[in-house]
Write a protein that holds these residues in place. Structure first.
Motif, PDB file in Angstrom:
ATOM      1  N   SER A 375      14.784  -1.506   5.030  1.00 27.48           N
ATOM      2  CA  SER A 375      15.627  -1.513   4.039  1.00 27.48           C
ATOM      3  C   SER A 375      15.045  -1.346   2.485  1.00 27.48           C
ATOM      4  O   SER A 375      13.649  -1.027   2.605  1.00 27.48           O
ATOM      5  CB  SER A 375      15.889  -3.211   3.629  1.00 27.48           C
ATOM      6  N   ALA A 377      15.133  -2.692  -0.180  1.00 26.64           N
ATOM      7  CA  ALA A 377      14.316  -3.847  -0.766  1.00 26.64           C
ATOM      8  C   ALA A 377      12.948  -4.058  -0.295  1.00 26.64           C
ATOM      9  O   ALA A 377      11.966  -4.215  -1.080  1.00 26.64           O
ATOM     10  CB  ALA A 377      15.151  -4.996  -0.548  1.00 26.64           C
ATOM     11  N   ARG A 380      10.634  -0.892  -1.378  1.00 29.97           N
ATOM     12  CA  ARG A 380      10.361  -1.450  -2.778  1.00 29.97           C
ATOM     13  C   ARG A 380       9.190  -2.392  -2.895  1.00 29.97           C
ATOM     14  O   ARG A 380       8.133  -2.365  -3.675  1.00 29.97           O
ATOM     15  CB  ARG A 380      11.480  -1.606  -3.602  1.00 29.97           C
TER      16      ARG A 380
END
Length: 393
Positions: A375, A377, A380
């Motif tokens: 993902s 997210a 990051r």
């Protein structure tokens, strides 16, 4: 730090997971990718069989990436990257290889030229003032060449007077020879897995060639082999543990290990009966060893078909699988595993314990692993929390 090739592959994923989770070993992983983000995504693709995103983020700081290509000159690595490896790494674990048993060109490029390049990098570590503690090479029992109804020991596996079944076995045999000849003063370990198929702990897999062949055989009413013929099949989780644990060991007892089921290998009829117990409605197949040659002929004709899709494509794929693997299925030869069982204090799990679940899962998922993308997210978070870890060279 361990310099690792092939860590994003099927077997490499098992080895790398063991190194990171159990040994907390820092690794410098050679990966073919344009940047750190792509390398991270590629590694996740290989390790998601073994962990979730949260655990992946936790172990990633132990991994430093270095761009490389097994078939490129000098591994396609920059001078700075090679210096970083020579400065940081104290051992080499060479897993990467071409498993394309039909293509001599692919095997020559990856298994010979590639291994020679990895040896060259190891020599730079050893002769450039570095501390090269060990060079481990993942080979194969296929180095044994043509056999029939034998129990093969590590010291008796390589016989240069024997013919080889395919380019894969031939090039891996010569790769072992190159490692011995070109790294004479370095401590070396050779790992020779037999047929690696399935995981004893769960039915999931990302490697389907041999699994598909096993499923096809399981569905046939008659099998072109002896009922008492042994199949040396070993669980991937055992092989991954063996390679990782022995590589980090200070003083392994031997320089070569068969990672196999050995004399405990199950016979074809024992495997068939295990399938019967898992699926009570099935019928025990007939065993017709004299049908091996006609069966091989049919598979050769299927393999020559040019279709890539539909039923003809499936037939061509099955034919190509058996054209490659049939000799290894019917030669009733096993590989003594006394050394690795003694080293680990544990034997592999019998194939009959988990073959039914593997069959059911592979068929249900149509020989495809349900890959989950990493993902945004998580990416990051990984990039923010890892900072300089997972560096790109």
């Amino acid at each position: 730090m361990i310099f690792v090739t092939g860590g994003t592959g099927y077997l490499g994923g098992y080895v790398l997971t063991r190194l990171l989770e159990q040994h907390h070993a820092p690794v410098m992983l050679m990966v073919r990718a344009k940047d750190r983000r792509e390398a991270t995504t590629k590694l996740w693709s290989g390790l998601q069989l073994h962990m979730d995103e949260k655990r992946f983020a936790e172990v990633l700081p132990l991994v430093s990436f270095v761009h490389g290509d097994l078939t490129a000159p000098a591994l396609g690595m920059t001078k700075d990257a090679r210096r970083a490896v020579a400065r940081s790494c104290t051992s080499v674990l060479h897993i990467a290889a071409s498993l394309n048993r039909k293509s001599e060109k692919a095997c020559l490029n990856a298994n010979l030229r590639g291994t020679l390049s990895v040896i060259g990098l190891a020599r730079e570590i050893a002769h450039g003032g570095g501390d090269l503690r060990r060079f481990s090479h993942v080979s194969t029992v296929a180095v044994c060449g043509h056999r029939d109804r034998e129990v093969v020991t590590e010291d008796g596996a390589i016989d240069w007077d024997r013919s080889d079944y395919d380019p894969y076995g031939r090039t891996k045999k010569f790769a072992e020879h190159m490692v011995r000849e070109l790294l004479p003063t370095v401590q070396k370990t050779f790992f020779r897995p037999s047929i690696v198929m399935g995981d004893s702990r769960h039915p999931r897999t990302t490697q389907f060639d041999m699994v598909r062949a096993f499923c096809v055989l399981s569905d046939l009413p008659a099998l072109p082999m002896r009922a008492d013929g042994r199949l040396d099949i070993v669980n991937a989780d055992y092989v991954g543990r063996a390679i990782a644990d022995v590589h980090v060991s200070a003083s392994p007892a031997y320089d070569a290990y068969h990672l196999s089921a050995g004399v405990s290998s199950k016979t074809a009829i024992e495997i068939a009966d295990a399938m019967l117990s898992r699926f009570p409605g099935r019928h025990r197949p007939r065993f017709v060893p004299r049908a091996e040659a006609p069966f091989a002929g049919v598979m050769d004709r299927l393999a020559s078909m040019t279709a890539r899709k539909g039923l003809r494509g499936q037939a061509a794929l099955i034919g190509s699988l058996f054209k490659v693997f049939l000799p290894y299925i019917t030669f009733d030869t096993v590989f003594d595993n006394t050394r690795i069982v003694g080293e680990l204090g544990q034997a592999p799990v019998p194939f009959t314990d988990y073959c039914g679940d593997l069959y059911a899962w592979a068929k249900e998922h149509r020989y495809t692993y349900p890959q989950r993308p990493l993902s945004d997210a998580s990416l990051r978070l990984i990039e923010r929390t890892n900072g300089g870890q997972g560096a790109w060279a």
